[in-house]
Scaffold this active site. Structure first.
Site, PDB file in Angstrom:
ATOM      1  N   CYS A  62      10.313   5.957  29.897  1.00  9.68           N
ATOM      2  CA  CYS A  62       9.965   5.667  31.298  1.00  9.68           C
ATOM      3  C   CYS A  62      11.100   6.201  32.171  1.00  9.68           C
ATOM      4  CB  CYS A  62       9.698   4.186  31.513  1.00  9.68           C
ATOM      5  SG  CYS A  62      11.026   3.110  30.979  1.00  9.68           S
ATOM      6  N   ASP A  72      16.420  -2.630  12.154  1.00 10.77           N
ATOM      7  CA  ASP A  72      17.101  -1.572  12.892  1.00 10.77           C
ATOM      8  C   ASP A  72      16.495  -0.247  12.430  1.00 10.77           C
ATOM      9  OD1 ASP A  72      18.776   0.419  13.823  1.00 10.77           O
ATOM     10  OD2 ASP A  72      20.625  -0.563  13.187  1.00 10.77           O
ATOM     11  N   ASP A 107       9.362   4.953  21.310  1.00 11.91           N
ATOM     12  CA  ASP A 107       9.581   4.636  22.718  1.00 11.91           C
ATOM     13  C   ASP A 107      10.977   4.004  22.799  1.00 11.91           C
ATOM     14  OD1 ASP A 107       9.051   4.297  25.438  1.00 11.91           O
ATOM     15  OD2 ASP A 107       8.163   2.331  25.119  1.00 11.91           O
TER      16      ASP A 107
END
Length: 163
Positions: free
Chosen positions: A93, A19, A39
């Protein structure tokens, strides 16, 4: 991931399945990290195929955007605490300002004077939304303007402290 890295001939990295928010930047294994590609999970609002497959997927709810942006902000601020970090690439994205410029702006304010934005692909015509000074260093793409998937990229670089 290991297979993709091996195919690409990458041998200078070590995968850690942990994590990220629970990792201590001062841990001996991570103290010397100089570069991070962050990301984080995002709405995917820039993914044209997703928008076609899931009606309404291109416009996430306000509550979902707030939750995602909160996570992204925590992840970015955490990444900027790695003591040897020199450069970080933040990408999504997503086409949403809340997940892109707003997260980057808040992280820069939280780390005032420690990091700065540097231009990403300066010849790319579509820049970050002008919501704060420096946002023009960021890169944006969208299916409508660039005929690509939608995405956002910001590069943050540690500011050298004069000696």
């Amino acid at each position: 991931m290991a297979t993709l890295l091996a195919r690409a001939g990458v041998s200078c990295c070590e995968l850690a399945e942990e994590d990220f928010l629970a990792i201590s930047p001062s841990d001996q294994r991570y103290r010397q990290v100089q570069y991070i590609l962050l990301d984080p999970s995002c709405s995917g609002s820039g993914m044209a195929t997703r928008r076609l497959e899931e009606p309404g997927a291109g416009t996430p709810s306000k509550a979902r955007l707030q939750a995602l942006a909160g996570f992204q902000r925590r992840a970015l601020c955490h990444a900027l605490t790695f003591p040897s970090l020199q450069r970080l690439v933040y990408s999504t994205c997503s086409l949403c300002q809340e997940e892109n410029e707003d997260v980057v702006r808040d992280a820069l304010q939280h780390n005032s004077g420690t990091f700065r934005l540097v231009p990403v692909l300066p010849s790319w015509p579509h820049r970050g939304l002008g919501t704060f000074p420096g946002a023009e260093c960021c890169l944006r793409a969208s299916p409508e303007t660039t005929l690509t998937g939608g995405f956002f990229v910001a590069v943050l670089e540690r500011v050298e402290v004069p000696r």
